[in-house]
Design a protein around this motif. Structure first.
Motif, PDB file in Angstrom:
ATOM      1  N   PHE A   1      -7.431  -5.470 -11.334  1.00  0.00           N
ATOM      2  CA  PHE A   1      -6.069  -4.945 -11.430  1.00  0.00           C
ATOM      3  C   PHE A   1      -5.057  -6.045 -11.720  1.00  0.00           C
ATOM      4  O   PHE A   1      -4.066  -5.815 -12.408  1.00  0.00           O
ATOM      5  N   SER A   2      -5.310  -7.243 -11.254  1.00  0.00           N
ATOM      6  CA  SER A   2      -4.431  -8.369 -11.579  1.00  0.00           C
ATOM      7  C   SER A   2      -4.455  -8.640 -13.083  1.00  0.00           C
ATOM      8  O   SER A   2      -3.404  -8.836 -13.707  1.00  0.00           O
TER       9      SER A   2
ATOM     10  N   LYS B   1      -4.961  -6.525 -15.328  1.00  0.00           N
ATOM     11  CA  LYS B   1      -4.309  -5.396 -15.996  1.00  0.00           C
ATOM     12  C   LYS B   1      -2.814  -5.335 -15.695  1.00  0.00           C
ATOM     13  O   LYS B   1      -2.136  -4.396 -16.084  1.00  0.00           O
TER      14      LYS B   1
ATOM     15  N   PHE C   1      -1.389  -5.657 -12.468  1.00  0.00           N
ATOM     16  CA  PHE C   1      -1.097  -5.130 -11.134  1.00  0.00           C
ATOM     17  C   PHE C   1      -1.647  -6.081 -10.062  1.00  0.00           C
ATOM     18  O   PHE C   1      -2.550  -5.719  -9.317  1.00  0.00           O
TER      19      PHE C   1
ATOM     20  N   CYS D   1      -2.277  -7.933  -6.675  1.00  0.00           N
ATOM     21  CA  CYS D   1      -2.094  -7.566  -5.268  1.00  0.00           C
ATOM     22  C   CYS D   1      -1.335  -8.699  -4.581  1.00  0.00           C
ATOM     23  O   CYS D   1      -1.753  -9.854  -4.632  1.00  0.00           O
TER      24      CYS D   1
ATOM     25  N   HIS E   1      -2.105  -1.462  -1.595  1.00  0.00           N
ATOM     26  CA  HIS E   1      -1.607  -1.865  -2.911  1.00  0.00           C
ATOM     27  C   HIS E   1      -2.050  -0.867  -3.987  1.00  0.00           C
ATOM     28  O   HIS E   1      -1.244  -0.425  -4.800  1.00  0.00           O
TER      29      HIS E   1
ATOM     30  N   ASN F   1       1.210   1.014  -5.172  1.00  0.00           N
ATOM     31  CA  ASN F   1       1.733   0.338  -6.359  1.00  0.00           C
ATOM     32  C   ASN F   1       1.061   0.719  -7.667  1.00  0.00           C
ATOM     33  O   ASN F   1       1.577   0.396  -8.729  1.00  0.00           O
ATOM     34  N   ILE F   2      -0.088   1.362  -7.607  1.00  0.00           N
ATOM     35  CA  ILE F   2      -0.786   1.727  -8.835  1.00  0.00           C
ATOM     36  C   ILE F   2      -0.853   3.243  -8.996  1.00  0.00           C
ATOM     37  O   ILE F   2      -0.440   3.773 -10.015  1.00  0.00           O
TER      38      ILE F   2
ATOM     39  N   ARG G   1       5.696   4.271 -15.233  1.00  0.00           N
ATOM     40  CA  ARG G   1       4.556   4.173 -14.328  1.00  0.00           C
ATOM     41  C   ARG G   1       3.408   5.070 -14.800  1.00  0.00           C
ATOM     42  O   ARG G   1       2.243   4.680 -14.724  1.00  0.00           O
TER      43      ARG G   1
ATOM     44  N   GLN H   1       1.585   3.316 -17.443  1.00  0.00           N
ATOM     45  CA  GLN H   1       0.723   2.275 -16.894  1.00  0.00           C
ATOM     46  C   GLN H   1      -0.576   2.860 -16.353  1.00  0.00           C
ATOM     47  O   GLN H   1      -1.658   2.316 -16.589  1.00  0.00           O
TER      48      GLN H   1
END
Length: 172
Positions: A65-66, A68, A70, A72, A81, A85-86, A124, A127
């Motif tokens: 996710f980082s 991409k 996002f 944490c 997270h 957040n996603i 969002r 995303q």
């Protein structure tokens, strides 16, 4: 683990982990796992609107996710997270409570989207859709699809009993 105190929830998952160490497959859906419980997971499946956005070793999920966009935050529970957040597409509204016992949740879209936060919600949603579209083409996504199509060729034992679906049927 819904309704259990932290220690009891940890004990349940710890015992499930011990069962998994004996060679048995344990599949569980956990509601709001603590970070200690999250780090006991071997594999993790995260869905958005019924589509896979991550499936693989739980230890790889934060890096994935980082990459991409996002990351944490440091000292943040990864499960929090991922959900806040996603998967939650409307950060300006309080999220509705997920269905009892679900950690793998569809993206939440509240009914009270106002004109002022509609662009934020749309961004969002884009995303989340990017994550859904990107997953099948990632190395881990390709590996999981190959596993689903040929489970016995990768050391996974696949057996159909009665009317049950094989692992390859479930991931198609």
């Amino acid at each position: 683990t819904s309704g259990l105190d932290t220690f009891t929830a940890y004990s349940v998952v710890y015992n499930l982990k011990q069962v998994a160490k004996t060679g048995r497959t344990v599949i569980a859906t956990l509601h709001q796992p603590s970070s200690e419980i999250f780090h006991m997971f071997d594999d993790l499946l995260i869905l958005s609107e019924g589509s896979v956005i991550f499936f693989g070793p739980a230890s790889d999920s934060m890096d994935y996710f980082s990459e991409k966009g996002f990351p944490c935050p440091r000292y943040c529970n990864p499960a929090d997270h991922f959900f806040l957040n996603i998967l939650n597409v409307n950060p300006t509204s309080r999220p509705r409570a997920p269905s009892r016992g679900t950690f793998l949740a569809s993206a939440i879209i509240t009914r009270d989207i106002t004109a002022s936060n509609k662009s934020v919600v749309n961004a969002r949603l884009e995303q989340v859709h990017m994550l859904v579209d990107a997953w099948p083409t990632t190395p881990l996504g390709v590996r999981m699809q190959n596993l689903a199509e040929n489970p016995n060729g990768s050391g996974v034992h696949s057996e159909v009993k009665g009317d049950g679906a094989s692992i390859s049927t479930q991931f198609k």
